[in-house]
Design a protein around this motif. Structure first.
Motif, PDB file in Angstrom:
ATOM      1  N   ALA A  55       0.390 117.841 132.736  1.00 28.51           N
ATOM      2  CA  ALA A  55      -0.746 118.047 131.837  1.00 28.51           C
ATOM      3  C   ALA A  55      -1.519 116.750 131.594  1.00 28.51           C
ATOM      4  CB  ALA A  55      -0.266 118.619 130.503  1.00 28.51           C
ATOM      5  N   VAL A  56      -0.784 115.654 131.452  1.00 29.28           N
ATOM      6  CA  VAL A  56      -1.422 114.358 131.185  1.00 29.28           C
ATOM      7  C   VAL A  56      -2.099 113.806 132.432  1.00 29.28           C
ATOM      8  CG1 VAL A  56      -0.974 111.939 130.599  1.00 29.28           C
ATOM      9  CG2 VAL A  56       0.104 113.771 129.270  1.00 29.28           C
ATOM     10  N   SER A  57      -1.426 113.881 133.565  1.00 30.50           N
ATOM     11  CA  SER A  57      -1.911 113.190 134.776  1.00 30.50           C
ATOM     12  C   SER A  57      -2.749 114.056 135.693  1.00 30.50           C
ATOM     13  CB  SER A  57      -0.718 112.638 135.556  1.00 30.50           C
ATOM     14  OG  SER A  57       0.160 113.681 135.933  1.00 30.50           O
ATOM     15  N   SER A  58      -2.889 115.356 135.409  1.00 30.70           N
ATOM     16  CA  SER A  58      -3.652 116.236 136.299  1.00 30.70           C
ATOM     17  C   SER A  58      -5.097 115.780 136.452  1.00 30.70           C
ATOM     18  CB  SER A  58      -3.614 117.684 135.778  1.00 30.70           C
ATOM     19  OG  SER A  58      -4.106 117.755 134.448  1.00 30.70           O
ATOM     20  N   ILE A  59      -5.651 115.176 135.418  1.00 26.80           N
ATOM     21  CA  ILE A  59      -7.018 114.667 135.498  1.00 26.80           C
ATOM     22  C   ILE A  59      -7.192 113.705 136.661  1.00 26.80           C
ATOM     23  CG2 ILE A  59      -6.540 112.779 133.879  1.00 26.80           C
ATOM     24  CD1 ILE A  59      -9.400 113.008 132.895  1.00 26.80           C
ATOM     25  N   GLY A  94     -15.194 118.252 128.630  1.00 27.06           N
ATOM     26  CA  GLY A  94     -14.525 117.890 127.382  1.00 27.06           C
ATOM     27  C   GLY A  94     -14.489 119.068 126.424  1.00 27.06           C
ATOM     28  N   ILE A  95     -15.634 119.755 126.324  1.00 21.52           N
ATOM     29  CA  ILE A  95     -15.694 120.929 125.456  1.00 21.52           C
ATOM     30  C   ILE A  95     -14.791 122.030 125.998  1.00 21.52           C
ATOM     31  CG2 ILE A  95     -17.225 122.747 124.600  1.00 21.52           C
ATOM     32  CD1 ILE A  95     -19.484 120.605 124.648  1.00 21.52           C
ATOM     33  N   GLY A  96     -14.803 122.216 127.329  1.00 25.01           N
ATOM     34  CA  GLY A  96     -13.955 123.231 127.946  1.00 25.01           C
ATOM     35  C   GLY A  96     -12.478 122.978 127.723  1.00 25.01           C
ATOM     36  N   THR A  97     -12.048 121.725 127.832  1.00 21.10           N
ATOM     37  CA  THR A  97     -10.645 121.379 127.593  1.00 21.10           C
ATOM     38  C   THR A  97     -10.250 121.692 126.156  1.00 21.10           C
ATOM     39  OG1 THR A  97     -10.830 119.581 129.198  1.00 21.10           O
ATOM     40  CG2 THR A  97      -8.920 119.544 127.750  1.00 21.10           C
ATOM     41  N   GLY A  98     -11.142 121.391 125.220  1.00 23.04           N
ATOM     42  CA  GLY A  98     -10.857 121.655 123.821  1.00 23.04           C
ATOM     43  C   GLY A  98     -10.748 123.131 123.494  1.00 23.04           C
ATOM     44  N   LEU A  99     -11.391 123.989 124.305  1.00 22.54           N
ATOM     45  CA  LEU A  99     -11.354 125.428 124.063  1.00 22.54           C
ATOM     46  C   LEU A  99     -10.220 126.134 124.804  1.00 22.54           C
ATOM     47  CD1 LEU A  99     -15.197 126.220 124.295  1.00 22.54           C
ATOM     48  CD2 LEU A  99     -13.799 126.133 122.219  1.00 22.54           C
ATOM     49  N   ALA A 100      -9.459 125.411 125.629  1.00 28.63           N
ATOM     50  CA  ALA A 100      -8.440 126.024 126.483  1.00 28.63           C
ATOM     51  C   ALA A 100      -7.359 126.728 125.664  1.00 28.63           C
ATOM     52  CB  ALA A 100      -7.802 124.957 127.382  1.00 28.63           C
ATOM     53  N   GLU A 101      -6.991 127.936 126.121  1.00 25.34           N
ATOM     54  CA  GLU A 101      -5.936 128.713 125.463  1.00 25.34           C
ATOM     55  C   GLU A 101      -4.647 128.759 126.283  1.00 25.34           C
ATOM     56  OE1 GLU A 101      -5.886 129.939 122.522  1.00 25.34           O
ATOM     57  OE2 GLU A 101      -7.984 129.683 121.920  1.00 25.34           O
ATOM     58  N   SER A 102      -4.706 128.343 127.533  1.00 27.66           N
ATOM     59  CA  SER A 102      -3.518 128.346 128.396  1.00 27.66           C
ATOM     60  C   SER A 102      -3.430 127.015 129.122  1.00 27.66           C
ATOM     61  CB  SER A 102      -3.590 129.480 129.420  1.00 27.66           C
ATOM     62  OG  SER A 102      -4.624 129.236 130.366  1.00 27.66           O
ATOM     63  N   LEU A 103      -2.228 126.692 129.589  1.00 24.05           N
ATOM     64  CA  LEU A 103      -2.033 125.437 130.319  1.00 24.05           C
ATOM     65  C   LEU A 103      -2.863 125.410 131.589  1.00 24.05           C
ATOM     66  CD1 LEU A 103      -0.566 122.729 130.613  1.00 24.05           C
ATOM     67  CD2 LEU A 103       1.299 123.954 131.772  1.00 24.05           C
ATOM     68  N   VAL A 107      -5.481 122.507 132.345  1.00 22.45           N
ATOM     69  CA  VAL A 107      -5.371 121.639 133.524  1.00 22.45           C
ATOM     70  C   VAL A 107      -6.622 121.748 134.392  1.00 22.45           C
ATOM     71  CG1 VAL A 107      -4.137 121.323 135.713  1.00 22.45           C
ATOM     72  CG2 VAL A 107      -2.852 121.561 133.571  1.00 22.45           C
ATOM     73  N   GLY A 108      -7.178 122.967 134.525  1.00 19.46           N
ATOM     74  CA  GLY A 108      -8.385 123.139 135.326  1.00 19.46           C
ATOM     75  C   GLY A 108      -9.543 122.307 134.815  1.00 19.46           C
TER      76      GLY A 108
END
Length: 448
Positions: A55-59, A94-103, A107-108
């Protein structure tokens, strides 16, 4: 070849460099923002040590892809247009990551965010190196690292300020990156295109106007002649061309410089700094507060790098930085080995490590990568070097929580210290001094 004696328009040079260096703000902000969210996303997504590392390094996979396409993209669209695309994408993700409901969604969006960061991380320093005079290039490219650490400090402050707003605090932490992205996007309307890119695209008249504004008519005449000469025998280089005998040695130097900036531990420590501090027994809020101290230290010693890089030179700063970083990591490792956490000793050693990195590897790596490659392969070679930088970052960041679990913090940090020693001797034996040389003169020196 030395720069001609001309009166440079320093205010214009600094303005253009500062705006383009804001690409580093994207890099730095996203590098650090994840550190404040770990203690919240780990229970939310039910992450073990391996999935946390992912989760941390996928970016960084996105960063590697961004670095891979950045050379071609910036050659086709131009340096400035590419940076504007990065700013827009970074805000949206950034906004999309903040709205994520699943891992998976989380990650996407992290990978897409990395695409923006990886592209900007390559094109930003290249743009500065291609636009400013050799006498100021080291300091101006170092502004990119100053922007990185400014982004890190902004992220640490943002994390601390948002930590008490409720259960969705981590969502706001990620979404907050839209603000520096918007700043970068708007600022780019006030800078020109790279004059070297314009010459490459047979738009020399536009390039001349920019270079005249930088240093006057005589400076423009000499610069355009040198740039055109360097492109005289240009062909559409393929990746395989980088391994031709004339380019091979300088390419290897670029790759090693890029890899060792990461595998000496910097981003692994920045990502997990609050977790390291919590190992010493402090609260989550106290840990986030201590990371602000690290951000301030990075900012201050990046200013030291900007002051010294064109005076002391690149090699001297790298050698001194490796020595300080290695000794500091040994100090932190000793604290964990003997379970001695009094007197803020871990914080002091980590601050020394950050100071050593910020005054050397942090800034100087981007300076060297932006200036050592020949004009005709610069975008491609810089893409490859930045690609391996992100792969090395991924390896260090993904493995850090796993190594901590299997070996312990002390042994993990000793591995990073050993890599500092190896890099010290590589710099001493292989890395050339480049200060004060024009890009075209360096090309002749390094491709003999």
């Amino acid at each position: 070849m030395k720069q001609p004696e001309v009166t440079l328009n320093q205010s214009y040079i600094v303005l253009v460099s500062m705006i383009s260096a804001l690409a580093g703000l994207l890099f730095g902000f996203d590098t650090a923002i994840i550190s404040g969210t770990i203690s919240y996303i780990q229970p939310y997504f039910e992450l073990n040590e391996f999935s946390l590392g992912w989760a941390v390094s996928s970016i960084l996979l996105g960063c590697a892809l961004g670095a891979f396409i950045a050379g071609k993209l910036s050659d086709v669209c131009g340096r400035k247009t590419t940076l504007m695309f990065c700013a827009f994408l970074f805000a949206a993700t950034g906004i999309g990551t903040g709205l994520a409901e699943s891992l998976q969604v989380f990650v996407g969006f992290r990978i897409l965010s990395g695409l923006a960061v990886g592209t900007a991380a390559m094109v930003g320093p290249m743009y500065i190196a291609e636009t400013v005079p050799a006498s100021l290039r080291g300091r101006m490219v170092s502004l990119y690292q100053l922007a990185i650490v400014s982004g890190i400090l902004m992220a640490y402050l943002s994390n601390y300020l948002l930590s008490d707003i409720g259960e969705n605090n981590w969502r706001w932490m990620f979404a907050s990156q839209a603000f520096p992205s918007a700043l970068f996007f708007v600022s780019l309307f006030f800078v020109p295109e790279s004059p070297r890119w314009l010459v490459q695209k047979d738009r020399s008249q536009e390039a001349k106007k920019i270079l005249e504004k930088v240093g006057g008519i005589e400076y423009c005449r000499i610069e355009v002649a040198a740039i055109e000469e360097s492109f005289q025998h240009e062909t559409k280089e393929k990746l395989s061309a980088l391994w031709l005998p004339s380019f091979r040695s300088v390419l290897w130097i670029g790759i090693v410089i890029a890899v060792f900036q990461q595998i000496t531990g910097i981003n692994a420590i920045i990502y997990y700094a609050p977790e390291i501090f919590k190992y010493t027994g402090v609260s989550n809020e106290n840990a986030l507060l201590q990371t602000i101290g690290i951000g301030i230290m990075m900012f201050l010693f990046t200013l030291v790098a900007i002051w010294l890089v064109d005076k002391a030179g690149r090699r001297m700063l790298l050698l001194a930085g490796c020595a300080v970083m290695g000794l500091s990591l040994i100090g932190v490792a000793a604290c964990f080995h003997f379970s001695y956490f009094d007197h803020y000793l871990v914080l002091i050693f980590l601050m020394l490590y950050i100071a050593g990195f910020s005054a050397s590897l942090g800034a100087v790596t981007w300076v060297l990568l932006s200036e050592i490659f020949p004009n005709r392969i610069r975008a491609l070679a810089l893409s490859l070097s930045t690609l391996v930088l992100w792969v090395a970052d991924f390896a260090a960041s993904f493995s850090f929580p796993v190594l901590n679990e299997k070996l312990g913090v002390a042994a993990t940090l000793m591995i990073f210290a050993g890599l500092c020693v190896i890099y010290f001797f590589y710099i001493k034996w292989k890395v050339p001094e480049t200060k004060g040389q024009t890009l075209e003169a360096l090309e002749k020196l390094l491709t003999k």
